[in-house]
Write a protein that holds these residues in place. Sequence first.
Motif, short mmCIF file in Angstrom:
data_model
loop_
_atom_site.label_atom_id
_atom_site.label_comp_id
_atom_site.label_asym_id
_atom_site.label_seq_id
_atom_site.Cartn_x
_atom_site.Cartn_y
_atom_site.Cartn_z
N LEU A 243 0.86 -1.10 -0.03
CA LEU A 243 -0.05 0.05 -0.37
C LEU A 243 0.84 1.34 0.07
N VAL A 244 1.91 1.07 0.70
CA VAL A 244 2.97 2.28 0.82
C VAL A 244 3.37 2.68 -0.55
N ILE A 245 3.84 1.59 -1.17
CA ILE A 245 4.55 2.17 -2.48
C ILE A 245 3.68 2.75 -3.33
N ARG A 246 2.38 2.37 -3.45
CA ARG A 246 1.64 2.93 -4.20
C ARG A 246 1.04 4.36 -3.94
N ALA A 247 1.05 4.69 -2.54
CA ALA A 247 0.66 5.85 -2.11
C ALA A 247 1.72 6.87 -2.26
N LEU A 248 2.96 6.56 -2.24
CA LEU A 248 4.20 7.49 -2.43
C LEU A 248 4.01 8.54 -3.34
N ARG A 249 3.28 8.13 -4.49
CA ARG A 249 3.24 8.89 -5.78
C ARG A 249 1.98 10.11 -5.62
N LEU A 250 1.08 9.73 -4.63
CA LEU A 250 0.03 10.58 -4.25
C LEU A 250 -0.11 11.42 -3.11
N CYS A 251 0.64 11.02 -1.93
CA CYS A 251 0.70 11.86 -0.65
C CYS A 251 1.34 13.05 -0.87
N ASN A 252 0.62 14.01 0.15
CA ASN A 252 1.13 15.36 0.16
C ASN A 252 2.36 15.39 1.00
N TRP A 253 3.47 15.66 0.39
CA TRP A 253 4.84 15.38 1.30
C TRP A 253 4.92 16.65 2.15
N SER A 254 4.61 17.81 1.85
CA SER A 254 4.75 19.02 2.67
C SER A 254 4.02 18.89 3.84
N THR A 255 3.02 18.24 4.15
CA THR A 255 2.30 18.13 5.48
C THR A 255 2.56 16.85 6.16
N VAL A 256 2.82 15.85 5.19
CA VAL A 256 3.18 14.42 5.88
C VAL A 256 4.36 14.23 6.48
N LEU A 257 5.66 14.89 5.88
CA LEU A 257 6.80 14.70 6.51
C LEU A 257 7.05 15.57 7.99
N PRO A 258 6.36 16.74 8.21
CA PRO A 258 6.44 17.19 9.49
C PRO A 258 5.64 16.48 10.45
N ALA A 259 4.50 16.04 10.00
CA ALA A 259 3.69 15.14 10.87
C ALA A 259 4.34 13.81 11.17
N VAL A 260 5.16 13.18 10.56
CA VAL A 260 5.88 11.99 10.99
C VAL A 260 7.21 12.44 11.73
N VAL A 261 7.93 13.53 11.58
CA VAL A 261 8.60 14.08 12.64
C VAL A 261 8.20 14.15 13.99
N GLY A 262 7.06 14.76 13.99
CA GLY A 262 6.34 14.92 15.45
C GLY A 262 5.94 13.46 16.15
#
Length: 253
Positions: free
Chosen positions: A66-85
Motif C-alpha cells: 500500500l505504501v509503495i502505491r501511496a508514495l506518488r499521491l501523498c502531500n509530502w509538505s504536510t506528511v513529513l512534519p507530521a511524521v517528525v512529530g
Amino acid sequence: MADIFSSFPPGLLVFLAVVLFVAGCVRGFAGFGAGMIFMPVAASVMLPSTAAATFLFIDGIVALPLVIRALRLCNWSTVLPAVVGAVIFVHVGAWLLANADVLVLRWTIFAIVTGLLLLLVSGWRYERKPSRPVSLGVGAVAGILGGISQVSGPPVVAFWLSSAKEPAIVRANLIVFFALASIGTFVAYIFNGFFTLEVFHLLIMAIPVYAIAIYLGSNGFKHADPKLYRKLAYGLIALAALSSMPLLDPLFR
C-alpha cells in the motif's frame, strides 16, 4: 504450531483471526483504522503491550505494498512534519504505556478522540495550507496516542479529512504517515522490551490473515464512492472513542 498453542488457545486464535481479518479489510480500504478495531479487543485478552507490538509488526510488514502505491499521491509538505512529530513523541507514549496508570491513559485517549470527532461532525474545515508547525503538532499528538495504544489515527485523520483534498490523497497521506511513523514506534517498543516470545508466536497466524484482508480491502477502495470513504472514516473515529472508554469494558472483557 505447538508453540502458538502454548501461548494462545486455539479458540482464542480463531477469535483473534476474525477480528484481525475485519481490521485488515478496513485498513486496506481506508488506509487506517485497523488498530482501532484490533487493539481494544486484543488488549482485553492479553497484555496491551503484547497486542500493540503484534499489531505494529504485522501492519509495518504487510501494508508495505500500500505504501509503495501511496508514495506518488501523498502531500509530502504536510506528511513529513507530521511524521517528525510522531517519531519524536511516540517515545513519550511508549514510556506512558510502560509506567503510567492505564485507566487515566484510557480516559485521556477517549477525551481526545471524542473531541476530534465532534470537531469533524460540526462541519469545521482547516482551509489554510497546512503549516509545518501545525502538521508537527498533529503528528506529535498522534505519536503519543500511537505509543500508548497503537491508535494514532484520529488526530491525523481529522486534520486531513478537514481539508478539501480528495479521498485518494487523504488515504495516501495516511498510509505514508503510518509507514514512516512506525519506524520510531519500532525503536521505542524495542527499548521497552515489548517484542516478546508471545508476540512472535501470534505473528504465525496474524501475518497471512492480515495480508489477505488488506488485499481485499484495497481492491474495494478502487470502486468506492468518495462519500462512503468519509462516512467510514467518521465511523472508525467513533469506534476508537467508544472502544477506549473504560465504562464499556464489560462488553470487551
